[in-house]
Design a protein around this motif. Structure first.
Motif, PDB file in Angstrom:
ATOM      1  N   LEU A  13       0.776  -1.235   0.000  1.00 44.30           N
ATOM      2  CA  LEU A  13       0.000   0.000   0.000  1.00 44.30           C
ATOM      3  C   LEU A  13       0.810   1.289   0.000  1.00 44.30           C
ATOM      4  CD1 LEU A  13      -2.206  -0.916   3.059  1.00 44.30           C
ATOM      5  CD2 LEU A  13      -2.857  -1.304   0.742  1.00 44.30           C
ATOM      6  N   THR A  14       0.128   2.462  -0.177  1.00 48.70           N
ATOM      7  CA  THR A  14       0.783   3.759  -0.078  1.00 48.70           C
ATOM      8  C   THR A  14      -0.149   4.833   0.412  1.00 48.70           C
ATOM      9  OG1 THR A  14       1.579   3.182  -2.217  1.00 48.70           O
ATOM     10  CG2 THR A  14       2.313   5.259  -1.347  1.00 48.70           C
ATOM     11  N   ALA A  15       0.311   5.753   1.256  1.00 47.98           N
ATOM     12  CA  ALA A  15      -0.540   6.837   1.685  1.00 47.98           C
ATOM     13  C   ALA A  15       0.253   7.967   2.249  1.00 47.98           C
ATOM     14  CB  ALA A  15      -1.565   6.356   2.692  1.00 47.98           C
ATOM     15  N   CYS A  16      -0.400   9.125   2.335  1.00 49.21           N
ATOM     16  CA  CYS A  16       0.284  10.295   2.870  1.00 49.21           C
ATOM     17  C   CYS A  16      -0.709  11.204   3.531  1.00 49.21           C
ATOM     18  CB  CYS A  16       0.999  11.019   1.737  1.00 49.21           C
ATOM     19  SG  CYS A  16       1.815  12.539   2.201  1.00 49.21           S
ATOM     20  N   GLY A  17      -1.827  10.712   3.933  1.00 46.51           N
ATOM     21  CA  GLY A  17      -2.863  11.578   4.429  1.00 46.51           C
ATOM     22  C   GLY A  17      -2.894  11.659   5.911  1.00 46.51           C
ATOM     23  N   GLY A  18      -3.914  12.325   6.426  1.00 48.88           N
ATOM     24  CA  GLY A  18      -4.005  12.543   7.841  1.00 48.88           C
ATOM     25  C   GLY A  18      -5.158  11.864   8.500  1.00 48.88           C
ATOM     26  N   GLY A  19      -5.795  10.888   7.848  1.00 52.23           N
ATOM     27  CA  GLY A  19      -6.839  10.138   8.500  1.00 52.23           C
ATOM     28  C   GLY A  19      -8.192  10.808   8.462  1.00 52.23           C
ATOM     29  N   SER A  20      -8.344  11.907   7.748  1.00 51.03           N
ATOM     30  CA  SER A  20      -9.647  12.543   7.626  1.00 51.03           C
ATOM     31  C   SER A  20     -10.441  11.862   6.534  1.00 51.03           C
ATOM     32  CB  SER A  20      -9.472  14.035   7.296  1.00 51.03           C
ATOM     33  OG  SER A  20      -8.820  14.181   6.060  1.00 51.03           O
ATOM     34  N   SER A  21     -11.725  12.161   6.475  1.00 53.02           N
ATOM     35  CA  SER A  21     -12.574  11.499   5.491  1.00 53.02           C
ATOM     36  C   SER A  21     -12.214  11.892   4.073  1.00 53.02           C
ATOM     37  CB  SER A  21     -14.048  11.824   5.766  1.00 53.02           C
ATOM     38  OG  SER A  21     -14.261  13.214   5.677  1.00 53.02           O
ATOM     39  N   GLY A  22     -11.611  13.083   3.905  1.00 54.25           N
ATOM     40  CA  GLY A  22     -11.166  13.489   2.584  1.00 54.25           C
ATOM     41  C   GLY A  22     -12.316  13.732   1.633  1.00 54.25           C
ATOM     42  N   GLU A  23     -12.023  13.672   0.338  1.00 57.88           N
ATOM     43  CA  GLU A  23     -13.005  13.939  -0.695  1.00 57.88           C
ATOM     44  C   GLU A  23     -13.658  12.630  -1.107  1.00 57.88           C
ATOM     45  OE1 GLU A  23     -11.172  16.363  -3.781  1.00 57.88           O
ATOM     46  OE2 GLU A  23      -9.678  16.967  -2.318  1.00 57.88           O
ATOM     47  N   GLY A  24     -14.815  12.352  -0.539  1.00 59.83           N
ATOM     48  CA  GLY A  24     -15.460  11.077  -0.765  1.00 59.83           C
ATOM     49  C   GLY A  24     -16.052  10.912  -2.151  1.00 59.83           C
ATOM     50  N   ASP A  25     -16.157  12.015  -2.944  1.00 60.93           N
ATOM     51  CA  ASP A  25     -16.805  11.929  -4.243  1.00 60.93           C
ATOM     52  C   ASP A  25     -15.796  11.980  -5.381  1.00 60.93           C
ATOM     53  OD1 ASP A  25     -16.032  14.520  -3.821  1.00 60.93           O
ATOM     54  OD2 ASP A  25     -17.900  15.435  -4.527  1.00 60.93           O
ATOM     55  N   VAL A  26     -14.527  11.628  -5.133  1.00 62.49           N
ATOM     56  CA  VAL A  26     -13.523  11.666  -6.194  1.00 62.49           C
ATOM     57  C   VAL A  26     -13.827  10.612  -7.242  1.00 62.49           C
ATOM     58  CG1 VAL A  26     -11.731  12.547  -4.673  1.00 62.49           C
ATOM     59  CG2 VAL A  26     -12.013  10.093  -4.928  1.00 62.49           C
ATOM     60  N   THR A  27     -13.355  10.853  -8.459  1.00 63.71           N
ATOM     61  CA  THR A  27     -13.512   9.902  -9.556  1.00 63.71           C
ATOM     62  C   THR A  27     -12.166   9.723 -10.238  1.00 63.71           C
ATOM     63  OG1 THR A  27     -14.100  11.667 -11.113  1.00 63.71           O
ATOM     64  CG2 THR A  27     -15.911  10.585  -9.942  1.00 63.71           C
ATOM     65  N   GLY A  28     -12.103   8.754 -11.123  1.00 58.54           N
ATOM     66  CA  GLY A  28     -10.882   8.528 -11.880  1.00 58.54           C
ATOM     67  C   GLY A  28     -10.110   7.323 -11.391  1.00 58.54           C
ATOM     68  N   THR A  29      -8.968   7.078 -12.030  1.00 58.89           N
ATOM     69  CA  THR A  29      -8.106   5.956 -11.677  1.00 58.89           C
ATOM     70  C   THR A  29      -6.765   6.490 -11.180  1.00 58.89           C
ATOM     71  OG1 THR A  29      -9.136   4.504 -13.317  1.00 58.89           O
ATOM     72  CG2 THR A  29      -6.956   3.887 -12.521  1.00 58.89           C
ATOM     73  N   TYR A  30      -6.328   5.980 -10.049  1.00 55.97           N
ATOM     74  CA  TYR A  30      -5.070   6.388  -9.433  1.00 55.97           C
ATOM     75  C   TYR A  30      -4.162   5.164  -9.309  1.00 55.97           C
ATOM     76  CZ  TYR A  30      -8.002  10.382  -8.264  1.00 55.97           C
ATOM     77  OH  TYR A  30      -8.868  11.455  -8.342  1.00 55.97           O
ATOM     78  N   HIS A  31      -2.879   5.420  -9.052  1.00 53.11           N
ATOM     79  CA  HIS A  31      -1.928   4.320  -8.988  1.00 53.11           C
ATOM     80  C   HIS A  31      -1.200   4.313  -7.654  1.00 53.11           C
ATOM     81  CE1 HIS A  31      -2.629   4.661 -13.348  1.00 53.11           C
ATOM     82  NE2 HIS A  31      -2.418   3.361 -13.342  1.00 53.11           N
ATOM     83  N   ALA A  32      -1.175   3.152  -7.013  1.00 51.79           N
ATOM     84  CA  ALA A  32      -0.518   2.997  -5.720  1.00 51.79           C
ATOM     85  C   ALA A  32       0.016   1.586  -5.589  1.00 51.79           C
ATOM     86  CB  ALA A  32      -1.498   3.313  -4.592  1.00 51.79           C
ATOM     87  N   GLN A  33       0.883   1.420  -4.624  1.00 53.88           N
ATOM     88  CA  GLN A  33       1.499   0.121  -4.387  1.00 53.88           C
ATOM     89  C   GLN A  33       1.669  -0.066  -2.887  1.00 53.88           C
ATOM     90  OE1 GLN A  33       5.327  -0.301  -6.202  1.00 53.88           O
ATOM     91  NE2 GLN A  33       5.616  -2.416  -5.550  1.00 53.88           N
ATOM     92  N   VAL A  34       1.393  -1.275  -2.409  1.00 56.44           N
ATOM     93  CA  VAL A  34       1.651  -1.618  -1.018  1.00 56.44           C
ATOM     94  C   VAL A  34       3.137  -1.928  -0.889  1.00 56.44           C
ATOM     95  CG1 VAL A  34       1.130  -3.175   0.873  1.00 56.44           C
ATOM     96  CG2 VAL A  34      -0.659  -2.552  -0.725  1.00 56.44           C
ATOM     97  N   VAL A  35       3.831  -1.176  -0.039  1.00 60.30           N
ATOM     98  CA  VAL A  35       5.274  -1.372   0.098  1.00 60.30           C
ATOM     99  C   VAL A  35       5.652  -2.006   1.434  1.00 60.30           C
ATOM    100  CG1 VAL A  35       5.890   0.446  -1.517  1.00 60.30           C
ATOM    101  CG2 VAL A  35       5.531   1.019   0.890  1.00 60.30           C
ATOM    102  N   THR A  36       4.718  -2.042   2.364  1.00 59.25           N
ATOM    103  CA  THR A  36       4.941  -2.707   3.650  1.00 59.25           C
ATOM    104  C   THR A  36       3.638  -3.366   4.071  1.00 59.25           C
ATOM    105  OG1 THR A  36       6.502  -0.983   4.326  1.00 59.25           O
ATOM    106  CG2 THR A  36       5.677  -2.434   6.053  1.00 59.25           C
ATOM    107  N   ALA A  37       3.695  -4.627   4.471  1.00 59.49           N
ATOM    108  CA  ALA A  37       2.512  -5.317   4.983  1.00 59.49           C
ATOM    109  C   ALA A  37       2.982  -6.397   5.941  1.00 59.49           C
ATOM    110  CB  ALA A  37       1.696  -5.929   3.844  1.00 59.49           C
ATOM    111  N   ALA A  38       2.661  -6.261   7.225  1.00 57.15           N
ATOM    112  CA  ALA A  38       3.134  -7.215   8.219  1.00 57.15           C
ATOM    113  C   ALA A  38       2.083  -7.448   9.289  1.00 57.15           C
ATOM    114  CB  ALA A  38       4.433  -6.722   8.860  1.00 57.15           C
ATOM    115  N   PHE A  39       1.939  -8.713   9.699  1.00 53.81           N
ATOM    116  CA  PHE A  39       0.998  -9.104  10.748  1.00 53.81           C
ATOM    117  C   PHE A  39       1.446 -10.477  11.246  1.00 53.81           C
ATOM    118  CE2 PHE A  39      -3.587 -10.254  11.971  1.00 53.81           C
ATOM    119  CZ  PHE A  39      -3.611  -9.380  13.050  1.00 53.81           C
ATOM    120  N   PRO A  40       1.520 -10.709  12.570  1.00 53.37           N
ATOM    121  CA  PRO A  40       1.974 -12.012  13.066  1.00 53.37           C
ATOM    122  C   PRO A  40       1.075 -13.145  12.583  1.00 53.37           C
ATOM    123  CG  PRO A  40       1.985 -10.393  14.828  1.00 53.37           C
ATOM    124  CD  PRO A  40       1.273  -9.761  13.671  1.00 53.37           C
TER     125      PRO A  40
END
Length: 210
Positions: A13-40
């Motif tokens: 995954l990837t993110a840079c936000g602050g945990g707010s609800s943000g713009e819930g009505d966005v449209t379009g296609t974006y590109h992201a990648q999960v770079v860390t994923a860990a769980f026992p």
């Protein structure tokens, strides 16, 4: 010793936000990648563990609202309204949704941020992590306690926006996400996760400052 699954970059995954609800009505296609994923992968009843997901915006435009949806695999898990739970099929239950893990108050939060988090939305399974600029990466942490023994698979998926109009894909054209196959035993845990994220033997944890 507990095993930790670390997902490959294709499932990260990837993110840079602050945990707010943000713009819930966005449209379009974006590109992201999960770079860390860990769980026992090996846990015990009553044990507290950290789920860590790091996400990078690999596209050339800002993701207005980065979202992560979490659920337990299987029909009962998909039917549940809980991100870390399942729906008990027994008829007549006053509360059919049962947790496999209980999410700690104030989580998820950005890794290293001592302030309370949350990032909840109207859908309890989806967490809004705020906006993510091109090239930026963020890591988020969910602190959970195991309460249901057995073999369980936890699923996570990355999205954009909260209404389904926006899509997130990797460079390979697939939705970023992944899973953790976890076995929760009934034996007492021998370690604990502190609020700072340190895994220490029970009885050795340093008192947390108020």
């Amino acid at each position: 010793m507990l095993g930790i699954v670390v997902a490959s970059s294709a499932a990260l995954l990837t993110a840079c936000g602050g945990g707010s609800s943000g713009e819930g009505d966005v449209t379009g296609t974006y590109h992201a990648q999960v770079v860390t994923a860990a769980f026992p992968t090996g846990q015990s009843l009553g044990q507290t563990s950290l789920l860590r997901l790091g996400i990078r915006n690999t596209g050339d435009k800002k993701i207005p609202t980065l979202a992560v949806t979490i659920s337990v695999e299987g029909g009962e898990g998909q039917a549940s309204t809980l991100p870390f739970g399942f729906r008990d099929p027994q008829p007549g239950l006053a509360q059919p949704d049962r947790p496999v893990w209980v999410l700690a108050a104030g989580y998820p939060k950005r890794a290293g941020d001592p302030s309370p988090g949350g990032a909840t939305t109207s859908n309890a399974k989806t967490f809004s992590l705020g906006a993510l600029k091109p090239g930026a990466t963020t890591e988020w942490v969910w602190k959970v306690s195991a309460v249901e023994a057995g073999a369980h698979t936890l699923l996570y998926r990355v999205g954009a926006g909260l209404n389904g109009a926006a899509k997130v894909k990797t460079a390979a054209g697939v939705v970023p996400g992944g899973s953790f196959a976890v076995n929760i035993s009934t034996s007492p845990p021998d370690t604990i996760v502190t609020d700072s994220g340190e895994v220490v033997p029970i009885g050795k944890a340093k008192p947390q400052k108020p």
